[in-house]
Motif scaffolding. Structure first.
Motif, PDB file in Angstrom:
ATOM      1  N   GLU A  91      -7.169  -1.514  -8.861  1.00 54.30           N
ATOM      2  CA  GLU A  91      -6.751  -1.892 -10.338  1.00 54.30           C
ATOM      3  C   GLU A  91      -6.507  -0.736 -11.135  1.00 54.30           C
ATOM      4  O   GLU A  91      -6.268  -0.735 -12.322  1.00 54.30           O
ATOM      5  CB  GLU A  91      -8.008  -2.841 -10.879  1.00 54.30           C
ATOM      6  CG  GLU A  91      -8.335  -3.948 -10.143  1.00 54.30           C
ATOM      7  CD  GLU A  91      -7.006  -5.140 -10.139  1.00 54.30           C
ATOM      8  OE1 GLU A  91      -6.306  -5.051 -11.151  1.00 54.30           O
ATOM      9  OE2 GLU A  91      -6.839  -5.443  -9.143  1.00 54.30           O
ATOM     10  N   GLU A  92      -6.299   0.459 -10.439  1.00 52.94           N
ATOM     11  CA  GLU A  92      -5.871   1.652 -11.215  1.00 52.94           C
ATOM     12  C   GLU A  92      -4.517   2.060 -10.666  1.00 52.94           C
ATOM     13  O   GLU A  92      -4.137   1.924  -9.572  1.00 52.94           O
ATOM     14  CB  GLU A  92      -6.708   2.787 -10.920  1.00 52.94           C
ATOM     15  CG  GLU A  92      -8.081   2.591 -11.458  1.00 52.94           C
ATOM     16  CD  GLU A  92      -9.196   3.866 -11.208  1.00 52.94           C
ATOM     17  OE1 GLU A  92      -8.508   4.864 -10.521  1.00 52.94           O
ATOM     18  OE2 GLU A  92     -10.027   3.604 -11.504  1.00 52.94           O
ATOM     19  N   LEU A  93      -3.573   2.287 -11.753  1.00 50.73           N
ATOM     20  CA  LEU A  93      -2.005   2.699 -11.241  1.00 50.73           C
ATOM     21  C   LEU A  93      -1.887   3.929 -10.441  1.00 50.73           C
ATOM     22  O   LEU A  93      -2.615   4.866 -10.466  1.00 50.73           O
ATOM     23  CB  LEU A  93      -1.491   3.082 -12.656  1.00 50.73           C
ATOM     24  CG  LEU A  93       0.108   3.343 -12.715  1.00 50.73           C
ATOM     25  CD1 LEU A  93       0.785   1.947 -11.995  1.00 50.73           C
ATOM     26  CD2 LEU A  93       0.596   3.857 -13.972  1.00 50.73           C
ATOM     27  N   TYR A 127      -4.893  -2.811  -2.577  1.00 49.96           N
ATOM     28  CA  TYR A 127      -3.657  -2.595  -2.961  1.00 49.96           C
ATOM     29  C   TYR A 127      -2.962  -3.782  -3.609  1.00 49.96           C
ATOM     30  O   TYR A 127      -2.674  -4.745  -2.861  1.00 49.96           O
ATOM     31  CB  TYR A 127      -2.649  -1.707  -2.034  1.00 49.96           C
ATOM     32  CG  TYR A 127      -3.401  -0.159  -1.758  1.00 49.96           C
ATOM     33  CD1 TYR A 127      -2.738   0.927  -2.445  1.00 49.96           C
ATOM     34  CD2 TYR A 127      -4.183  -0.011  -0.779  1.00 49.96           C
ATOM     35  CE1 TYR A 127      -3.132   1.897  -2.363  1.00 49.96           C
ATOM     36  CE2 TYR A 127      -4.810   0.987  -0.533  1.00 49.96           C
ATOM     37  CZ  TYR A 127      -4.108   2.235  -1.188  1.00 49.96           C
ATOM     38  OH  TYR A 127      -4.495   3.624  -0.987  1.00 49.96           O
ATOM     39  N   ARG A 168       1.792 -10.426 -10.191  1.00 55.73           N
ATOM     40  CA  ARG A 168       1.159  -9.615  -9.492  1.00 55.73           C
ATOM     41  C   ARG A 168       1.007 -10.337  -8.054  1.00 55.73           C
ATOM     42  O   ARG A 168       0.801 -11.434  -7.786  1.00 55.73           O
ATOM     43  CB  ARG A 168      -0.430  -9.420  -9.683  1.00 55.73           C
ATOM     44  CG  ARG A 168      -0.559  -8.709 -11.151  1.00 55.73           C
ATOM     45  CD  ARG A 168      -1.906  -9.220 -11.713  1.00 55.73           C
ATOM     46  NE  ARG A 168      -2.926  -8.927 -10.692  1.00 55.73           N
ATOM     47  CZ  ARG A 168      -3.628  -7.736 -10.621  1.00 55.73           C
ATOM     48  NH1 ARG A 168      -3.763  -6.464 -11.522  1.00 55.73           N
ATOM     49  NH2 ARG A 168      -4.659  -7.542  -9.681  1.00 55.73           N
ATOM     50  N   SER A 221      -3.613  -9.010  -3.250  1.00 55.86           N
ATOM     51  CA  SER A 221      -4.135  -7.891  -2.985  1.00 55.86           C
ATOM     52  C   SER A 221      -4.272  -7.553  -1.455  1.00 55.86           C
ATOM     53  O   SER A 221      -4.627  -8.765  -0.664  1.00 55.86           O
ATOM     54  CB  SER A 221      -5.460  -7.525  -3.574  1.00 55.86           C
ATOM     55  OG  SER A 221      -5.456  -7.380  -5.114  1.00 55.86           O
ATOM     56  N   GLU A 256       5.427  -1.610  -9.708  1.00 52.29           N
ATOM     57  CA  GLU A 256       4.529  -0.469  -9.752  1.00 52.29           C
ATOM     58  C   GLU A 256       3.374  -0.885  -8.856  1.00 52.29           C
ATOM     59  O   GLU A 256       3.129  -2.214  -8.597  1.00 52.29           O
ATOM     60  CB  GLU A 256       3.804  -0.067 -11.227  1.00 52.29           C
ATOM     61  CG  GLU A 256       3.388  -1.290 -11.991  1.00 52.29           C
ATOM     62  CD  GLU A 256       3.028  -1.003 -13.092  1.00 52.29           C
ATOM     63  OE1 GLU A 256       3.515   0.051 -14.108  1.00 52.29           O
ATOM     64  OE2 GLU A 256       2.069  -1.775 -13.987  1.00 52.29           O
ATOM     65  N   TRP A 257       2.311   0.065  -8.467  1.00 51.23           N
ATOM     66  CA  TRP A 257       1.354  -0.317  -7.403  1.00 51.23           C
ATOM     67  C   TRP A 257      -0.046  -0.030  -8.254  1.00 51.23           C
ATOM     68  O   TRP A 257      -0.305   1.060  -8.976  1.00 51.23           O
ATOM     69  CB  TRP A 257       1.399   0.483  -6.316  1.00 51.23           C
ATOM     70  CG  TRP A 257       2.659  -0.087  -5.336  1.00 51.23           C
ATOM     71  CD1 TRP A 257       4.032   0.198  -5.495  1.00 51.23           C
ATOM     72  CD2 TRP A 257       2.419  -1.043  -4.308  1.00 51.23           C
ATOM     73  NE1 TRP A 257       4.497  -0.128  -4.337  1.00 51.23           N
ATOM     74  CE2 TRP A 257       4.123  -1.193  -3.834  1.00 51.23           C
ATOM     75  CE3 TRP A 257       1.511  -1.474  -3.735  1.00 51.23           C
ATOM     76  CZ2 TRP A 257       3.810  -1.887  -2.724  1.00 51.23           C
ATOM     77  CZ3 TRP A 257       1.679  -2.424  -2.652  1.00 51.23           C
ATOM     78  CH2 TRP A 257       2.936  -2.693  -2.192  1.00 51.23           C
ATOM     79  N   LEU A 258      -0.706  -0.819  -7.874  1.00 51.42           N
ATOM     80  CA  LEU A 258      -2.455  -0.676  -8.431  1.00 51.42           C
ATOM     81  C   LEU A 258      -3.055  -0.176  -7.015  1.00 51.42           C
ATOM     82  O   LEU A 258      -3.066  -0.984  -5.892  1.00 51.42           O
ATOM     83  CB  LEU A 258      -2.732  -1.934  -8.919  1.00 51.42           C
ATOM     84  CG  LEU A 258      -2.144  -2.194 -10.312  1.00 51.42           C
ATOM     85  CD1 LEU A 258      -2.746  -3.406 -10.936  1.00 51.42           C
ATOM     86  CD2 LEU A 258      -2.077  -1.000 -11.139  1.00 51.42           C
ATOM     87  N   ARG A 259      -3.998   0.534  -7.124  1.00 56.36           N
ATOM     88  CA  ARG A 259      -5.095   0.735  -6.207  1.00 56.36           C
ATOM     89  C   ARG A 259      -6.530   0.702  -6.791  1.00 56.36           C
ATOM     90  O   ARG A 259      -6.838   1.432  -7.749  1.00 56.36           O
ATOM     91  CB  ARG A 259      -5.119   2.135  -5.730  1.00 56.36           C
ATOM     92  CG  ARG A 259      -6.063   2.693  -4.560  1.00 56.36           C
ATOM     93  CD  ARG A 259      -6.350   4.165  -4.421  1.00 56.36           C
ATOM     94  NE  ARG A 259      -5.279   4.881  -3.774  1.00 56.36           N
ATOM     95  CZ  ARG A 259      -4.906   5.926  -4.005  1.00 56.36           C
ATOM     96  NH1 ARG A 259      -5.271   6.330  -5.042  1.00 56.36           N
ATOM     97  NH2 ARG A 259      -3.615   6.351  -3.343  1.00 56.36           N
TER      98      ARG A 259
END
Length: 796
Positions: free
Chosen positions: A86-88, A118, A130, A133, A81-84
């Protein structure tokens, strides 16, 4: 009960070679062996390192972005899954985003909102990993707006120019996007038809006398007729007058004669009455005329001589008692028209007028009064802004001054500040500073065709009280002409905004500022210290500014490559000093005498090329036939150290002789060429240009040492020439002799015009001023008693 799980070696090897297996628990007791049911076991893990992580990128808006991510090896396979920030990232909620089967994140069209960090996240039942970034920056390149309408022609008659502009706001550059390329202002030549005023033709002949005893004549507005908005002819188109002839009626003629005679009699009576009234008024005023004439102040109105209070013979300090110039608050009342008629006024003594006083007969002591000296340190320590001044800056000078005045100079820049005597009120002590600013430190907004023509200089502290104008001297690079330039002196206000305080060439609208513009320097009279700059706006494409072209190269060349740097600077001493200091730090040496190039406001770029280099010894790494510096980078004057580098390569380490030509020219404009022929290992013929700052005199001079003209002789000249003279032998003639008569009204607005002229002479000619030439100019003003400029021992 003892419980034991039995697994044979062969079983262990099988277990660790399998992802899943069956396991059974066996227990032994006194009663026998008990076996559990078989259990199903699976092995799971997730390695730490990603096989491929996303990387930071800068992309243009609306460009597609692919962020790859290959998760670590694991059992079971990891979910991604991807975080932008720190938000999904949920592709279901954003149609612009989707994730490929290979776990890459795809942004179909980059938006400004997509600028973020990202992170790729991989997880299974064992662990969660993780990636590093990746910063994605979405930038916007600038775009030009549409051109404005062409302005009106700059002249109402004949050839002129018009301009239009555009701005880099469609869109505005964001997040490091490129600024618009090209010019924001365009100029075009235009021609306006000149208006032609109408003019009358010759009168026609008189007509035949008619029955009403009149005849007439006419003319036409046709030589020339008005056109292109010219004015119509003024006056009557038809003229009539009385006449007599056979057709004229006698009765009518007789009536008109009677009317004529009556009118003549009435006019005569009026004239007699007016004559009687005039005689009576003259007789009544004649009695008081003598008393008015007896008041000699009517005949001597104007400047009075400034009184000089000589010290007593036994006074050991000459300058502890100074002429009281603070009482001279009058303004000039005489005519501003220079006159040279009549006998002369001033006369020189037998000796040289402005020669320094002989050491055997006179002694000049430089000291402040005892009262002022006693509390000097105490007052200095109480001034907060004194303690805040920076020290040790090579582009700054500072000093402590009182009513005796002095001078500040920044070495090798042509920048100085003259503080005349009595400019600082008596009893006051100021620490004054003078600073040359680097252009990247001060933001000076320029609009349209404006260009910076001088260094940006500060003198202060601002807000101090000056009773006489100080003179700030600095260089400029403009080829000044009224038809090509509109020149303005700008001053920065306390709020930080730049304001026009003076338009050069026009009559000063205020007595606070005046600028004497000369070929390479300007001298600014100001009673308010602050930050100043000279800015020009071109009025035609013939407007030009001077560029200084300077060539530098390494003093030592250990490698095969050799760089020649060609600087294109504003032709001012401060710009050359900055580059010399920079090249000293880089180990550079001057390889040619600097040249001057006149750069015109023609919107053409500056080109540089290298030629005639022996191909058997050297080769150029320049891929194009020439290099180019954009027009606006040069014209704005806000970009220091503009230069191009020619990288050469010698084919053999033993090659030391370099011979070539470098051409520098403006497209369709002026050009210069440098012929280079020297040894790169030992040629130092131009090293004399690199003069260290230590060889220049003191940056601060206080009291009489700051002035060329001896103080007492200066006071005698002022007291003699300030008084208006009907024959013209006064300060106006001195200004003419010294070519300083462009704005006599400014000098006349000051209590002592002569002092202003002498102060300007001091600012222009220090330290190499020729006192003999000044003495000759004073001598040409006129001749008087030789004792006028004699200085006695009692006065010293």
């Amino acid at each position: 009960m003892e419980v034991r799980i039995e697994i044979t070696r062969q079983q262990v090897e099988k277990i660790f070679g399998l992802e899943e297996y069956w396991c059974q628990c066996v227990a032994w007791s006194s009663s026998g062996t008990t076996k559990s049911q078989k259990a199903f076991v699976r092995i799971a893990y997730l390695r730490k390192n990603f096989e491929q992580e996303p990387t930071a990128r800068e992309v243009s808006i609306e460009q597609g972005i692919v962020l790859p991510c290959r998760p670590p090896e694991g059992i079971p396979p990891a979910e991604v899954e991807w975080l932008r920030n720190e938000e999904l990232v949920d592709p279901a909620l954003d149609a612009n985003v989707y994730v490929t089967p290979e776990h890459s994140l795809v942004l179909r069209q980059a938006r400004l909102a997509d600028t973020a960090n990202y992170t790729c996240v991989a997880k299974n039942i064992v662990a969660r990993r993780r990636s590093a970034s990746a910063a994605i920056t979405v930038y916007v390149n600038g775009g030009w707006s549409t051109w404005t309408q062409w302005s009106g022609c700059s002249t109402s008659c004949g050839r002129g120019w018009q301009k239009r502009s555009r701005t880099c706001t469609n869109p505005t550059p964001l997040n490091g996007g490129a600024f618009c390329e090209g010019q924001n202002v365009q100029k075009s030549a235009c021609t306006t038809l000149c208006p032609v005023d109408g003019a009358w033709s010759e009168w026609s002949k008189w007509s035949v006398c008619g029955t009403e005893c009149t005849h007439w004549r006419s003319r036409e507005c046709s030589e020339p007729a008005p056109r292109n908005g010219g004015q119509e002819c003024h006056g009557a188109e038809l003229e009539t007058r009385n006449c007599t002839s056979e057709l004229c009626s006698p009765a009518a003629q007789g009536a008109e004669d009677v009317a004529l005679y009556v009118g003549l009699i009435a006019v005569a009576v009026c004239l007699v009455l007016l004559l009687l009234v005039g005689v009576l008024v003259y007789c009544r005023k004649k009695g008081g005329l003598d008393a008015d004439v007896a008041d000699s102040s009517i005949l001597t109105a104007g400047f009075q001589p400034v009184s000089i209070k000589p010290s007593k013979a036994d006074n050991p300090s000459l300058l502890t008692i100074q002429p009281d110039l603070s009482t001279a608050t009058m303004t000039y009342q005489g005519s501003l028209c220079p006159r040279q008629d009549g006998p002369a006024k001033l006369q020189l003594p037998n000796g040289h007028l402005l020669s320094p006083l002989g050491a055997g007969r006179h002694t000049l002591h430089h000291s402040s009064p005892a009262a002022e000296g006693a509390d000097f340190v105490a007052r200095l320590s109480t001034q907060s802004y004194f303690r805040s001044l920076p020290r040790g800056n090579t582009n700054m000078a500072y000093g402590t001054f009182n009513f005796l005045g002095g001078r500040l100079m920044i070495p090798n820049t042509g920048i100085s500040l003259l503080i005349p005597p009595d400019a600082i009120p008596r009893g006051k002590i100021y620490e004054v500073y003078l600073t040359l600013h680097k252009q990247e430190e001060v933001r000076l907004p320029l609009a349209g065709c404006q260009t910076l023509l001088s260094p940006i200089v500060s003198c202060g502290p601002p807000g101090v009280l000056l009773t006489r104008p100080a003179i700030l001297a600095m260089g400029h690079c403009v080829e000044a002409s009224a038809e090509n330039w509109s020149l303005r002196l700008k001053k920065q206000s306390c709020e930080g905004t730049w304001e026009d305080v003076l338009q050069l060439g026009a009559e000063p609208c205020t007595e606070l500022y005046y600028c004497q513009l000369e070929a390479q320097a300007c001298y600014i009279f100001t009673e308010q210290l602050g930050r100043f700059a000279l800015v020009g706006e071109s009025l035609s494409m013939a407007a030009s500014k001077r560029l200084k072209l300077v060539l530098f190269a390494p003093a030592a060349c250990p490698s095969l490559e050799y760089n020649i740097r060609v600087y294109c600077l504003s032709d001012t001493q401060d710009a050359l000093k900055e580059v010399i200091q920079l090249e000293k730090q880089m180990g550079g040496q001057l390889i040619g005498a600097p040249r001057v190039l006149h750069f015109k406001d023609s919107y053409h770029n500056l080109r540089l090329s290298i030629h005639d280099m022996p191909s058997s010894l050297w080769k150029s790494k320049l891929l194009a036939s020439y290099q180019e510096i954009p027009f606006y980078h040069i014209w704005s004057g806000l970009q220091p150290y503009l230069h191009c580098t020619f990288t050469l390569e010698r084919l053999s380490p033993s090659t030391c002789e370099l011979a070539c030509k470098i051409w520098i020219w403006q497209v369709e404009g002026d050009g210069q060429s440098f012929t280079i022929n020297f040894n790169i290992a030992k040629d130092t013929r131009f090293s004399d240009w690199l003069v260290p700052d230590s060889e220049v005199g003191s940056p601060a001079l206080v009291g009489p040492s700051a002035f060329k003209i001896p103080f007492l002789i200066r006071q005698k000249i002022i007291s003699s020439l300030d008084t208006p003279c009907a024959r013209g032998a006064d300060w106006r003639t001195l200004a003419q002799k010294l070519n300083l008569d462009s704005h006599l009204s400014f000098y006349a607005s000051k209590p002592s015009p002569t002092a202003m002229i002498l102060n300007l002479w001091e600012a222009r000619h220090f330290p190499n001023g020729n006192l003999s030439q000044l003495a000759a100019a004073v001598a040409e003003v006129g001749k008087q008693d030789g004792a006028l400029f004699a200085v006695s021992e009692a006065e010293c």
